[in-house]
Design a protein around this motif. Structure first.
Motif, short mmCIF file in Angstrom:
data_model
loop_
_atom_site.label_atom_id
_atom_site.label_comp_id
_atom_site.label_asym_id
_atom_site.label_seq_id
_atom_site.Cartn_x
_atom_site.Cartn_y
_atom_site.Cartn_z
N ASP A 1 7.31 9.17 6.33
CA ASP A 1 6.69 7.35 6.23
C ASP A 1 5.59 7.24 4.92
N GLU A 2 6.05 6.90 3.99
CA GLU A 2 4.74 7.14 3.29
C GLU A 2 3.96 5.28 3.71
N LYS A 3 4.21 4.83 4.78
CA LYS A 3 3.30 3.40 4.93
C LYS A 3 1.86 4.73 5.68
N LYS A 4 1.98 5.99 6.20
CA LYS A 4 1.24 6.30 7.66
C LYS A 4 0.31 7.45 6.77
N ASP A 5 -0.75 7.80 6.41
CA ASP A 5 -1.28 8.29 6.22
C ASP A 5 -1.68 9.54 5.54
N VAL A 6 -0.90 10.09 7.18
CA VAL A 6 -0.18 11.42 6.68
C VAL A 6 0.68 11.55 6.21
N GLY A 7 1.58 11.13 5.32
CA GLY A 7 2.86 10.53 5.42
C GLY A 7 4.80 11.01 6.29
N SER B 1 5.64 9.55 10.85
CA SER B 1 5.53 9.17 11.54
C SER B 1 6.50 9.37 13.00
#
Length: 690
Positions: free
Chosen positions: A583-589, A591
């Motif tokens: 998930d590119e929207k999450k800071d860790v990449g 979800s």
């Protein structure tokens, strides 16, 4: 002979490795006589009289002392009892003359407690019997220091080296054994099996400085290794017929385990009786063993149980690290073996210690641990002679660095963290018991603080929380009042998951917990799918079974059935757990998604039962069944997923969005997971209901 005692520490992170290493040393060199062990302990632990008397009451007091100090007396046993336990034999009462072993479990980051010297010193300081020692570096000029010159080629393999000298050391057999054992334990622990740091110890009186640390081609390194000379010194039986000749000397061919042609040249016999067919040789019958080149040595040690596990560290390199003295005598081939020429003995008075490394910080910690633990036996107690290390690019440094590390810790931080308000002088007294010098001061923020002086033995002190922990240990965890924290409400998702679990269990399904990691083929080809582009890949998998993070609960459920196919049918299992997607929207990449999966396996597929389970879940959630296109409830529509049987599967649509799929599992998928019976499966994204 009266009962005697030995104290042995056990590493928390590598008990088996420490035991194996210790046993290897016992095979390689003579064990300490019981009387010597007793004398050694008496010198160090004079005030712990139970070690001599064996008094049960004193032993209990010692166990309490260990607990107060934050370590644990794990077991009191004997070597015979350990062997009998390993062989599952009945226990026997120990005899009066049998050596008793006290196994003490210590924190893995307390390297100063890995030997008897450090352990006893720490306990005596904690008990108020000794003061904190002051470790000093001998005050000598740089011109008078021993030098270690580092060649630039070492950067290709092990770029760092630190050194020190212990002058006027007095060894007895117990001290010598402890010195060797500490090296082994450090190698197993902080040195990470010699990959980060390798320790070499040498009799300084047999070598001459300055020393050079080089990296040469294996064929260019020739020396007699330490262990080879030890092996040659043992009594051996050799063949006395058909002796091969080497010029004027007769070659001694030593038979090793296994017999046959598995032999090696160990040395040369001085004289031979032609009529003898089988003779026994000892070290006095043999001339000195031959030199090995480094590449020959690597091949030779592939059969050595102790050393073969270290060969991979340098084996593939075009150059091997090597340390020479002024006369080009090889001191060591790190991290494999030391040279026989500079081996330390009980008569050694001056010890040269070198640590080669890929991590300079850890090398300094290891060197400091070695010299601080055994400088107590030096003629000038707690004094260490430094060595200057120089590089060809002009860099240089002096080791060891035994200076005190300063750290400022607010008193309020300590009291808040441990939950006890202590006067400043009391906190300082407790820190002194833990070998930390504490001086009251006022910080830049105008708050009361301690300036903590951390000695070189306490490399585990890295943060103010470590200081607070030591205060808590010295104060006594049992003395800290218990605090009942207000109840914490569970997260909505977790509470909802528990309600779902309870409902599904009520209708006869058994919950299972499966690995969140799986192989890449288990989420692709084994499910008749193409490679999953949304899977999070494990960069350093321990095995092929843990290559990726699961994107579906299906593989874990099917593997569970495959391993339990002989279980009485029907098998009805479920799991509520997370899957992970990129998930590119999450800071860790990536979800997490919480999903529910359930499976029915029996003589028939049980498709109608899984369909009924879906309806039951929707019913308890208050979601009505509606016509297709209606977004006020849920409905099902035909699907075409490859893991299910065509025409016997459906998507679950909730408020216009797909939240799951159920159907009869495809026969090929069942075959891939070694399941002989038909199965039906459902998987639902339960986060959509929140």
């Amino acid at each position: 002979m009266p009962k005697t005692h030995n104290v042995e520490r056990v590493e928390t992170d590598s008990i088996a490795a420490a035991s194996a290493s210790r046993n290897a040393h016992r095979q390689r060199r003579p064990r300490s006589p019981v009387r010597s062990s007793r004398t050694h302990l008496h010198q160090i632990l004079t005030h712990f009289s139970f070690l001599i008397s064996g008094c049960d009451k004193a032993q209990e007091e010692f166990e309490d002392l260990c607990f107060q100090f934050g370590i644990e007396l794990d077991d009191v046993t004997t070597e015979k009892a350990i062997i009998r336990k390993e062989k599952h034999l009945e226990e026997e009462e120990p005899s009066e003359d049998e050596e008793v072993i006290y196994k003490i479990e210590v924190p893995a980051n307390r390297y100063d407690l890995l030997c008897l010297e450090g352990l006893s010193q720490s306990l005596r300081i904690f008990a108020g019997l000794d003061s904190i020692p002051t470790y000093t570096v001998a005050n000598i000029s740089k011109e008078s220091m021993l030098k270690m010159h580092v060649k630039p080629e070492t950067s290709q393999i092990r770029p760092y080296v630190v050194c020190a000298v212990l002058r006027g050391v007095t060894f007895d057999e117990a001290r010598y054994n402890s010195f060797i054992d500490l090296q082994d334990r450090l190698h197993q622990n902080i040195c990470r099996r010699r990959t980060l740091v390798a320790i070499g110890t040498h009799d300084l009186d047999t070598i001459e400085g300055p020393f050079t640390y080089e990296a040469l081609a294996p064929k260019d390194i020739n020396f007699t290794p330490l262990k080879q000379k030890e092996e040659a010194g043992r009594d051996r039986q050799v063949r006395g017929e058909g002796w091969p000749r080497d010029g004027e000397r007769t070659v001694v061919v030593v038979l090793v385990a296994g017999g046959g042609d598995d032999h090696q040249v160990c040395g040369y016999i001085k004289h031979l009786t032609p009529t003898m067919h089988l003779i026994s040789l000892s070290s006095r019958d043999l001339l000195p063993t031959r030199n090995f080149s480094a590449d020959e040595l690597m091949e030779f040690y592939k059969k050595d149980l102790k050393l073969k596990k270290f060969l991979h560290i340098i084996e593939g390199s075009p150059v091997y690290p090597v340390i020479y003295d002024r006369k080009r005598t090889v001191l060591s081939l790190p991290p494999i073996i030391n040279g026989a020429h500079s081996a330390i003995t009980l008569k050694t008075k001056n010890v040269f210690i070198e640590c080669t490394a890929t991590d300079l910080t850890k090398a300094n910690i290891v060197l400091n641990t070695m010299v601080t633990m055994f400088s107590m036996y030096c003629e000038r107690k707690f004094e260490v002679e430094p060595v200057e290390v120089t590089y060809t690019d002009g860099r240089s440094y002096v080791s060891p660095d035994l200076s005190l590390y300063q750290m400022e810790v607010p008193i309020s931080y300590i009291t808040k963290l441990i939950g006890v308000s202590l006067p400043a002088h009391e906190s300082a007294r407790l820190l002194n018991k833990m070998q930390l010098h504490a001086k009251h001061s006022i910080s830049e923020k105008n708050e009361a603080s301690f300036t903590i002086s951390v000695p070189p033995t306490r490399s585990d002190i890295l943060h103010p929380c470590d200081v607070a922990e030591d205060v808590a240990i010295a104060y006594g965890y049992n003395e800290i009042p218990k605090i009942t924290f207000p109840s914490v409400k569970p997260q909505l998702l977790n509470k909802f998951s528990d309600l779902i679990r309870e409902e599904i269990a009520t209708v006869g399904y058994t919950e299972v917990l499966t690995w969140i990691l799986c192989s890449s083929k288990e989420i692709s080809t084994m499910l008749n799918r193409e490679e999953d582009k949304n899977a999070v890949i494990n960069g350093n998998p321990r095995s092929a079974d843990f290559e990726v993070v699961r994107t579906t609960l299906m593989p874990g459920i099917l593997k569970t059935v495959g391993h339990n196919k002989d279980h009485p049918k029907p098998i009805k299992i479920f799991e509520v757990g997370d899957v992970v997607l990129l998930d590119e929207k999450k800071d860790v990449g990536a979800s997490n998604l919480r999903k529910l999966a359930a499976l029915h396996c029996g003589s028939t597929s049980g498709f109608e039962l899984i369909h009924g389970l879906v309806d039951r879940i929707m019913e308890v959630l208050g979601t009505p069944f509606v016509s297709p296109g209606d977004k006020t409830g849920y409905y099902i529509e035909s699907s075409n997923e490859p893991e299910y049987l065509k025409g016997r599967q459906a998507h679950i649509i909730f408020k216009g969005a797909k939240i799951g799929t159920f159907g009869i599992v495809h026969p090929q998928v069942l075959h891939n997971f070694d399941i002989p019976d038909p199965c039906s499966f459902v998987e639902i994204d339960i986060e959509k209901f929140l």
